[in-house]
Design a protein around this motif. Structure first.
Motif, PDB file in Angstrom:
ATOM      1  N   GLU A 178      52.046  39.411  39.639  1.00  0.00           N
ATOM      2  CA  GLU A 178      53.213  40.125  39.694  1.00  0.00           C
ATOM      3  C   GLU A 178      53.770  40.745  38.443  1.00  0.00           C
ATOM      4  N   ILE A 179      53.962  39.528  37.448  1.00  0.00           N
ATOM      5  CA  ILE A 179      54.499  39.757  36.156  1.00  0.00           C
ATOM      6  C   ILE A 179      53.620  40.629  35.458  1.00  0.00           C
ATOM      7  N   GLY A 180      52.275  40.449  35.444  1.00  0.00           N
ATOM      8  CA  GLY A 180      51.267  41.425  34.765  1.00  0.00           C
ATOM      9  C   GLY A 180      51.525  42.821  35.106  1.00  0.00           C
ATOM     10  N   PHE A 181      51.805  42.949  36.273  1.00  0.00           N
ATOM     11  CA  PHE A 181      52.155  44.412  36.884  1.00  0.00           C
ATOM     12  C   PHE A 181      53.300  44.986  36.272  1.00  0.00           C
ATOM     13  N   LYS A 182      54.173  44.381  36.274  1.00  0.00           N
ATOM     14  CA  LYS A 182      55.683  44.595  35.859  1.00  0.00           C
ATOM     15  C   LYS A 182      55.608  45.094  34.422  1.00  0.00           C
ATOM     16  N   LEU A 183      54.887  44.100  33.523  1.00  0.00           N
ATOM     17  CA  LEU A 183      54.830  44.396  32.146  1.00  0.00           C
ATOM     18  C   LEU A 183      53.970  45.653  31.876  1.00  0.00           C
ATOM     19  N   GLY A 184      53.034  45.852  32.535  1.00  0.00           N
ATOM     20  CA  GLY A 184      52.387  47.113  32.218  1.00  0.00           C
ATOM     21  C   GLY A 184      51.883  47.336  30.965  1.00  0.00           C
ATOM     22  N   ALA A 185      51.519  46.337  30.250  1.00  0.00           N
ATOM     23  CA  ALA A 185      50.961  46.907  29.018  1.00  0.00           C
ATOM     24  C   ALA A 185      49.255  46.594  28.701  1.00  0.00           C
ATOM     25  N   GLY A 186      48.564  46.692  29.862  1.00  0.00           N
ATOM     26  CA  GLY A 186      47.120  46.572  29.717  1.00  0.00           C
ATOM     27  C   GLY A 186      46.577  46.242  31.131  1.00  0.00           C
ATOM     28  N   GLY A 187      45.400  45.551  31.057  1.00  0.00           N
ATOM     29  CA  GLY A 187      44.834  45.188  32.507  1.00  0.00           C
ATOM     30  C   GLY A 187      45.253  44.116  32.918  1.00  0.00           C
ATOM     31  N   VAL A 188      45.182  44.197  34.295  1.00  0.00           N
ATOM     32  CA  VAL A 188      45.475  42.970  35.203  1.00  0.00           C
ATOM     33  C   VAL A 188      44.582  42.779  36.379  1.00  0.00           C
ATOM     34  N   GLY A 189      43.887  41.755  35.981  1.00  0.00           N
ATOM     35  CA  GLY A 189      42.723  41.284  37.019  1.00  0.00           C
ATOM     36  C   GLY A 189      43.280  40.110  37.763  1.00  0.00           C
ATOM     37  N   PHE A 190      42.923  40.121  39.058  1.00  0.00           N
ATOM     38  CA  PHE A 190      43.308  38.940  39.910  1.00  0.00           C
ATOM     39  C   PHE A 190      42.259  38.328  40.433  1.00  0.00           C
ATOM     40  N   TYR A 191      42.031  36.935  40.617  1.00  0.00           N
ATOM     41  CA  TYR A 191      41.051  36.393  40.963  1.00  0.00           C
ATOM     42  C   TYR A 191      41.459  35.070  41.508  1.00  0.00           C
ATOM     43  N   PRO A 192      41.915  35.134  42.930  1.00  0.00           N
ATOM     44  CA  PRO A 192      42.488  34.151  43.572  1.00  0.00           C
ATOM     45  C   PRO A 192      41.034  33.369  44.355  1.00  0.00           C
ATOM     46  N   LYS A 193      40.105  33.508  44.219  1.00  0.00           N
ATOM     47  CA  LYS A 193      39.043  32.891  45.158  1.00  0.00           C
ATOM     48  C   LYS A 193      38.008  32.349  44.106  1.00  0.00           C
ATOM     49  N   SER A 194      38.382  32.456  42.906  1.00  0.00           N
ATOM     50  CA  SER A 194      37.660  31.525  41.960  1.00  0.00           C
ATOM     51  C   SER A 194      37.549  30.218  41.972  1.00  0.00           C
ATOM     52  N   GLY A 195      36.638  29.555  41.370  1.00  0.00           N
ATOM     53  CA  GLY A 195      36.610  28.081  41.307  1.00  0.00           C
ATOM     54  C   GLY A 195      37.805  27.505  40.924  1.00  0.00           C
ATOM     55  N   VAL A 196      38.626  28.099  39.689  1.00  0.00           N
ATOM     56  CA  VAL A 196      39.834  27.739  39.485  1.00  0.00           C
ATOM     57  C   VAL A 196      40.296  29.226  39.550  1.00  0.00           C
ATOM     58  N   PRO A 197      41.331  29.191  40.607  1.00  0.00           N
ATOM     59  CA  PRO A 197      42.154  30.731  40.427  1.00  0.00           C
ATOM     60  C   PRO A 197      42.951  30.971  39.074  1.00  0.00           C
ATOM     61  N   PHE A 198      42.758  32.469  38.806  1.00  0.00           N
ATOM     62  CA  PHE A 198      43.239  32.636  37.406  1.00  0.00           C
ATOM     63  C   PHE A 198      43.618  34.107  37.397  1.00  0.00           C
ATOM     64  N   VAL A 199      44.322  34.619  36.348  1.00  0.00           N
ATOM     65  CA  VAL A 199      44.628  35.930  36.223  1.00  0.00           C
ATOM     66  C   VAL A 199      44.277  36.373  34.812  1.00  0.00           C
ATOM     67  N   HIS A 200      43.539  37.718  34.787  1.00  0.00           N
ATOM     68  CA  HIS A 200      43.236  38.199  33.619  1.00  0.00           C
ATOM     69  C   HIS A 200      43.984  39.112  33.086  1.00  0.00           C
ATOM     70  N   LEU A 201      44.568  39.059  31.742  1.00  0.00           N
ATOM     71  CA  LEU A 201      45.462  40.024  31.109  1.00  0.00           C
ATOM     72  C   LEU A 201      44.911  40.605  29.824  1.00  0.00           C
ATOM     73  N   ASP A 202      44.703  41.844  29.767  1.00  0.00           N
ATOM     74  CA  ASP A 202      44.250  42.342  28.433  1.00  0.00           C
ATOM     75  C   ASP A 202      45.255  43.432  27.810  1.00  0.00           C
ATOM     76  N   THR A 203      45.039  43.863  26.606  1.00  0.00           N
ATOM     77  CA  THR A 203      45.882  45.002  25.987  1.00  0.00           C
ATOM     78  C   THR A 203      44.920  46.376  25.834  1.00  0.00           C
ATOM     79  N   GLY A 204      44.212  46.703  26.822  1.00  0.00           N
ATOM     80  CA  GLY A 204      43.439  47.612  26.746  1.00  0.00           C
ATOM     81  C   GLY A 204      43.958  48.766  27.388  1.00  0.00           C
ATOM     82  N   ASN A 205      43.314  49.815  28.066  1.00  0.00           N
ATOM     83  CA  ASN A 205      43.904  50.349  28.998  1.00  0.00           C
ATOM     84  C   ASN A 205      44.619  49.915  30.163  1.00  0.00           C
ATOM     85  N   VAL A 206      45.708  50.636  30.740  1.00  0.00           N
ATOM     86  CA  VAL A 206      46.590  50.184  31.684  1.00  0.00           C
ATOM     87  C   VAL A 206      45.739  50.421  33.037  1.00  0.00           C
ATOM     88  N   ARG A 207      45.710  49.336  33.612  1.00  0.00           N
ATOM     89  CA  ARG A 207      44.852  49.554  34.885  1.00  0.00           C
ATOM     90  C   ARG A 207      44.896  47.944  35.933  1.00  0.00           C
TER      91      ARG A 207
END
Length: 335
Positions: free
Chosen positions: A156-185
Motif C-alpha cells: 500500500e505504501i508503494g501504491f501511495k508513493l507512485g514512483a515506479g513499479g509495485v509487485g506483490f508476492y504474498p504467496k512466495s516462499g518468503v512473501p515480499f514486495v517488489h519496488l522499482d523506479t521504472g514506469n509507474v505500474r
C-alpha cells in the motif's frame, strides 16, 4: 488635520502588524527549511543471501553522499557473480520512505537487488519467470520485506508513493514486495474496493481489474504530470500499464505508463528444488513373466437378442418405410 493624522497613525499601525506577520512566517518557513536541510537519511539493510548487514547514511542536506552510495552499490551487488553496479539513488529514497512510514524496528531484508544480464539469463533458463528486460538488470529494482510488517502494508505504501513499479508476492516462499523506479505500474491490480479504501477521494491513476478509473483519475493524472515536470522523485499516485492477452495497450495512458514486459515475476525468495543438469536414463523394462493362457470364458446364455445378432445380414429382414399420406384437411404430411 486631526483626521489625516489619525489616518496616518492607523496606517502605520497596520503596517507594523503586517511586518510582524510576515516576519513570523519567514521564521516558521526557515525553521521548516532548516529541519529538512539538516535531515540525514540512513538505511538499515540485511541481505538474506549474503547474510550481510549495513547501516549507512546515503543522503544529507538534500544531497546524496558519494561514499554512502558506493557502499550501497557494493552491498546490493549480484551476489552470484560478486558483481556490483551503480544503483538508482531514487530507489534508496523509496526504501527510506517505507522504512520511515512503517516505523520499522528491524532492518529491511533484501531478497533481490542487482542482477547482471548473465544471471538474469541463467535464471530464465533454469527457473523461469524473470522478465527479459528486468529492472533488476538496470539497478532500478529491489525485492524486500520487513520482519514484523505485513507485506500488504508495504504494498500500500508503494501504491501511495507512485514512483515506479509495485509487485506483490504474498504467496512466495518468503512473501515480499517488489519496488522499482521504472514506469509507474502495479501487478496484480487492486480491486475497486481496495483502491477506494486506499484512496477515499478516488484520486489515483491505478485502475481496478475492470479497467474503469476511479472518480479522481483526471486530477491524479494532472498532479502526477506536474510532479514529473518538477523532477520530484516521489509522486502521489501511480498509473497502471497493463496490457491485454494480445500485448496491446488497453488505452493511451496505459501505453504511456508502462508495458507488460516490465512486470516482474520473481523467484528469488523461493527455495526451489534444484533441477538436475544430467538427464537420467529410464530403467530398462523388465520382461513380463510367462503366463499360461487364460481359460476360455463360458458361453453366454442364449437370448432373443443374441439369436438375432448371430443371424447373417442377408437373413435379417430390412423394414421398408411406410408411405406418407396427407391427412384430410391438413397441409402437413404425416407418416
Amino acid at each position: 488635520m486631526s483626521n489625516a493624522r489619525d489616518g496616518r497613525l492607523l496606517q502605520a499601525r497596520w503596517m507594523r502588524r503586517l511586518a510582524v506577520v510576515l516576519l513570523a512566517g519567514m521564521l516558521f518557513a526557515g525553521a521548516l527549511g532548516g529541519e529538512a536541510a539538516a535531515e540525514t537519511r540512513t538505511l538499515n539493510l540485511y541481505y538474506t543471501h549474503t547474510k550481510e548487514k549495513i547501516s549507512v547514511a546515503y543522503k544529507k542536506d538534500g544531497k546524496y553522499i558519494k561514499g554512502g552510495l558506493e557502499k550501497l552499490n557494493r552491498f546490493l551487488r549480484d551476489w552470484r557473480r560478486n558483481e556490483p553496479t551503480r544503483m538508482d539513488p531514487v530507489l534508496f529514497d523509496l526504501l527510506w520512505e517505507v522504512q520511515k512510514r512503517t516505523r520499522a524496528k528491524q532492518p529491511i531484508h533484501i531478497v533481490s537487488a542487482y542482477r547482471s544480464p548473465a544471471t538474469n539469463d541463467m535464471l530464465r533458463r533454469t527457473r523461469g519467470g524473470q522478465a527479459t528486460k528486468s529492472q533488476h538488470m538496470l539497478g532500478k529494482a529491489i525485492d524486500f520485506y520487513i520482519p514484523g510488517v505485513k507485506v500488504s502494508t508495504i504494498r500500500e505504501i508503494g501504491f501511495k508513493l507512485g514512483a515506479g513499479g509495485v509487485g506483490f508476492y504474498p504467496k512466495s516462499g518468503v512473501p515480499f514486495v517488489h519496488l522499482d523506479t521504472g514506469n509507474v505500474r502495479a501487478w496484480p491490480r487492486m480491486s475497486r474496493s481496495e483502491l477506494s479504501r486506499l484512496f477515499p477521494d478516488g484520486k489515483t491513476l491505478h485502475l481496478p481489474p475492470d479497467g474503469k478509473p476511479l472518480p479522481g483519475y483526471q486530477q491524479a493524472l494532472a498532479e502526477y504530470n506536474s510532479r514529473k515536470r518538477s523532477g520530484s522523485t516521489v509522486a502521489i499516485a501511480s498509473a497502471d500499464g497493463g496490457r491485454d492477452s494480445n500485448d496491446r495497450p488497453k488505452n493511451l495512458l496505459a501505453a504511456l505508463f508502462g508495458g507488460a514486459d516490465q512486470e516482474e515475476d520473481e523467484v528469488e525468495a523461493t527455495v526451489p528444488t534444484p533441477r538436475p543438469r544430467e538427464t537420467v536414463a529410464a530403467p530398462e523394462p523388465t520382461p513380463a513373466p510367462a503366463t499360461t493362457p487364460a481359460a476360455a470364458p463360458a458361453p453366454a446364455p442364449e437370448t432373443p437378442g443374441t439369436l438375432l445378432a448371430s443371424l447373417p445380414n442377408s437373413a435379417m429382414p430390412i423394414p421398408q418405410a411406410a408411405p406418407r399420406r396427407a391427412a384430410a384437411g391438413a397441409g402437413v404430411p404425416v407418416a
